[in-house]
Design an enzyme around this catalytic site. Structure first.
Site, PDB file in Angstrom:
ATOM      1  N   ALA A  82      -2.514   3.962   2.915  1.00 56.05           N
ATOM      2  CA  ALA A  82      -3.377   3.823   1.935  1.00 56.05           C
ATOM      3  C   ALA A  82      -4.388   2.387   1.946  1.00 56.05           C
ATOM      4  O   ALA A  82      -5.254   1.952   1.406  1.00 56.05           O
ATOM      5  CB  ALA A  82      -2.834   3.690   0.528  1.00 56.05           C
ATOM      6  N   SER A 142       0.936  -0.830   0.090  1.00 53.55           N
ATOM      7  CA  SER A 142       0.050   0.033   0.056  1.00 53.55           C
ATOM      8  C   SER A 142       1.028   1.247  -0.035  1.00 53.55           C
ATOM      9  O   SER A 142       1.796   1.158   0.658  1.00 53.55           O
ATOM     10  CB  SER A 142      -0.783   0.051   1.144  1.00 53.55           C
ATOM     11  OG  SER A 142      -0.226   0.447   2.452  1.00 53.55           O
ATOM     12  N   ASP A 143       0.389   2.181  -0.591  1.00 47.99           N
ATOM     13  CA  ASP A 143       0.957   3.692  -0.366  1.00 47.99           C
ATOM     14  C   ASP A 143       0.667   3.758   0.979  1.00 47.99           C
ATOM     15  O   ASP A 143       0.008   3.300   1.725  1.00 47.99           O
ATOM     16  CB  ASP A 143       0.447   4.696  -1.130  1.00 47.99           C
ATOM     17  CG  ASP A 143       1.212   5.866  -1.332  1.00 47.99           C
ATOM     18  OD1 ASP A 143       2.142   5.951  -0.751  1.00 47.99           O
ATOM     19  OD2 ASP A 143       0.891   6.665  -2.433  1.00 47.99           O
ATOM     20  N   TRP A 144       1.815   4.714   1.700  1.00 46.48           N
ATOM     21  CA  TRP A 144       1.836   4.908   2.991  1.00 46.48           C
ATOM     22  C   TRP A 144       0.425   5.502   3.651  1.00 46.48           C
ATOM     23  O   TRP A 144       0.136   6.679   3.326  1.00 46.48           O
ATOM     24  CB  TRP A 144       2.996   5.748   3.414  1.00 46.48           C
ATOM     25  CG  TRP A 144       4.276   4.920   3.658  1.00 46.48           C
ATOM     26  CD1 TRP A 144       5.069   4.999   4.801  1.00 46.48           C
ATOM     27  CD2 TRP A 144       4.915   3.953   2.716  1.00 46.48           C
ATOM     28  NE1 TRP A 144       6.173   4.264   4.546  1.00 46.48           N
ATOM     29  CE2 TRP A 144       6.111   3.577   3.538  1.00 46.48           C
ATOM     30  CE3 TRP A 144       4.566   3.339   1.516  1.00 46.48           C
ATOM     31  CZ2 TRP A 144       6.749   2.523   3.034  1.00 46.48           C
ATOM     32  CZ3 TRP A 144       5.278   2.248   1.145  1.00 46.48           C
ATOM     33  CH2 TRP A 144       6.517   2.028   1.941  1.00 46.48           C
TER      34      TRP A 144
END
Length: 599
Positions: free
Chosen positions: A232, A228-230
């Site tokens: 997300a 995941s994006d940080w």
């Protein structure tokens, strides 16, 4: 499963924790089974590994690393092989700093020139973006480090990026916003990929089974892990079920406990968890094995700096050259004006900021070149309103020179992660300085620094324009070599430059007024719109001038290939980007070097 023997020895608690970060940059480990943690780090155009405790704000500084030209710059080379060479440098520096996963390249399609993160992305064209990204990936992974292309998918705005909903038809999704990732995955074979913050058609990307399982893994054959994006990850259990493997950063154990509870309640099976663990372990074990012998091994700082300059040289675009004012003759009497010449604008702002190993500024390196520099004036404040006194000093200096090198562009505030642009204009203080200087001396050569397209209603005020984009730590010397003709500019624009923002197809729908971002322009993004609707642009996609000329002949086209002869018909060596428009509208580009002078 590849690692069934290991997984059989793990408790459910260990599995659940393995799928969620240990801290801000590192994964969990299972020491009793010899499973070491991985470090992930920002690095689309240079490693940003923080010293000490990690944090998203970057309060702790990062280790020195080479700042290479940004993706928007490199795309102007149209050269995946150059991108692969850059990727190898990135991979070497990552391994030296014990980084197993390099978070890049960024390759989202430039739907709107207002997107604040466009400097990190390659192009408005998914084919070019995908080809360049595949080159980066092959290079980064050459020594075992994992590349992590991002942000998957349809992440084209920074406004409300953690809650926006990208809504479009399936054809537009597949052809425009997924083709780039498909090429990157099928040709680059990345070991990881980063899911984006936004929803895609109502489902968060990190929990989107259609994206992560049906398309990414089942259709494209992706065999790495999804991170995941940080911040997300919205529902950890749904993410694991949909095909996401690693939540970053750590949630202090909350997410693993939720996943364990979901298994106990039968909302997800332990077998599903095992599959995700197996797929993640495959990369964790292989990258650690590759990186362990390389960590701490110093890289050649000077050689990497030299390559950063080479990459910049091959990406510079010559946008204007009235009466062949360039290249300048040796010993030319020049005035240097513009604050960017004293303090370079060479990278964007946000998570991609690199702590350079060294940094060239124009006024620091111009003494290495055969120019008669009569003086320097800042001409304008870096931020803020026009300054009459500074403009006057610049104009007075310009009168004394034969030529003016005027450094202009977007400032750091204009291009940053987390913020979209509100205008395509460069700051007023710079435009007013241009007017004052050009009134004093018409032989103005603009050196432009910007990571995305800008409006240029003032372009008649200059005789030439050299666009370096955001050219990294060695870009100042690269630009001067172009100005003197030591390098023949061969870059071609990887994005269109409209006359005004209102000409863009997405302008009526960007930024979104509500949470829902409607992609009503469909397939008609960038040149696809301008060409189809016959909307004139200042500089078209693929534009770039040269100090020489080329002739195309003997064209032969079949249903599978095209062949032709490319001849340098000018008087100097040069490189050409050969562009071929196909019926489906997918531009194919490749660099052809022609070193034969005409008879």
């Amino acid at each position: 499963m590849k690692h069934q023997d290991l997984i059989k020895q793990m408790t459910l608690e260990e599995k659940a924790h393995l799928l969620s970060g240990r801290d801000f940059w590192q994964t969990q480990s299972v020491k009793r089974l010899g499973i070491e943690s991985m470090t992930l780090s920002d690095g689309p155009h240079g490693i940003r590994k923080q010293e000490g405790a990690g944090d998203q704000l970057g309060l702790n500084g990062s280790l020195p690393a080479t700042c290479y030209p940004t993706a928007a710059t490199m795309a102007n080379s149209w050269d995946p092989a150059l991108g692969e060479e850059l990727g190898k440098m990135l991979g070497e520096e990552a391994a030296s700093q014990d980084v197993c996963v390099l978070l890049g390249p960024g390759l989202n399609v430039k739907r709107s020139p207002f997107c604040g993160r466009n400097f990190e992305y390659f192009s408005e064209d998914p084919y070019l973006a995908g080809k360049m990204a595949a080159g980066y990936i092959r290079g980064i992974q050459a020594n075992g480090v994992s590349a992590c292309p991002k942000h998957f998918a349809a992440n084209n705005t920074e406004l409300r990026r953690m809650a926006s909903n990208s809504v479009m038809d399936e054809r537009t999704l597949r052809e425009i916003y997924l083709t780039n990732f498909e090429i990157a995955v099928t040709e680059g074979h990345p070991k990881s990929i980063m899911s984006s913050y936004n929803m895609v058609n109502g489902v968060y990307a990190n929990e989107n089974e259609h994206l992560l399982q049906e398309i990414l893994r089942n259709t494209w054959g992706f065999d790495g892990f999804v991170v995941s994006d940080w911040g997300a990850c919205n529902d950890f259990t749904d993410g694991v079920r949909a095909g996401s493997h690693l939540e970053m950063p750590s949630t202090g154990g909350d997410s693993p406990r939720q996943l364990m509870q979901a298994v106990y309640e039968g909302r997800i099976s332990e077998d599903e968890v095992d599959v995700r663990v197996d797929e993640l372990l495959d990369v964790m074990l292989s990258t650690r094995k590759a990186v362990n012998p390389l960590k701490g091994k110093p890289f050649d700082v000077d050689a990497h700096h030299a390559f950063a300059q080479k990459a910049s040289e091959q990406s510079i675009v010559l946008l204007k050259n009235e009466n062949n004012i360039l290249p300048l003759k040796k010993g030319s009497k020049v005035a240097v004006i513009g604050e960017f010449a004293q303090k370079a604008r060479y990278q964007g702002a946000g998570s991609s900021v690199v702590n350079c190993t060294k940094l060239d500024h124009t006024m620091g390196v111009i003494g290495n070149f055969d120019l008669n520099v009569i003086g320097f004036e800042a001409g304008y404040p870096r931020h803020g309103a026009p300054d009459a006194a500074m403009m006057q000093k610049a104009a007075e200096l310009a009168k004394k020179a034969d030529y003016v090198l005027l450094y202009l562009g977007l400032d750091e505030i204009s291009e940053s992660e987390g913020l979209d642009r509100s205008t395509l204009a460069i700051p007023d203080c710079q435009i007013e300085t241009l007017k004052a200087v050009s009134d004093a001396n018409p032989n103005v050569i603009i050196v432009m620094s910007a990571g995305s397209s800008v409006e240029m209603p003032w372009i008649d005020r200059c005789k030439a324009m050299v666009h370096g984009y955001l050219c990294g730590q060695a870009g100042a010397s690269a630009v001067l070599k172009v100005i003197l003709g030591e390098v023949n500019p061969s870059g071609k624009l990887s994005e269109s430059y409209p006359y005004k923002y209102e000409d863009c197809s997405s302008a009526p729908y960007f930024p979104a007024k509500e949470r829902t971002v409607e992609y009503r322009e469909g397939l008609y993004v960038g040149y696809r719109y301008y060409d189809t609707a016959k909307v004139p642009v200042l500089f078209p996609f693929g534009f770039g001038l040269s100090y020489t000329s080329f002739a195309y002949s003997d064209l032969k086209v079949s249903d599978k290939e095209a062949a032709f002869t490319l001849t340098n018909t000018g008087k100097v060596d040069g490189a050409e980007v050969a562009q071929l428009g196909l019926p489906k509208g997918l531009p194919q580009g490749g660099r052809e070097q022609d070193r034969h002078h005409p008879a």
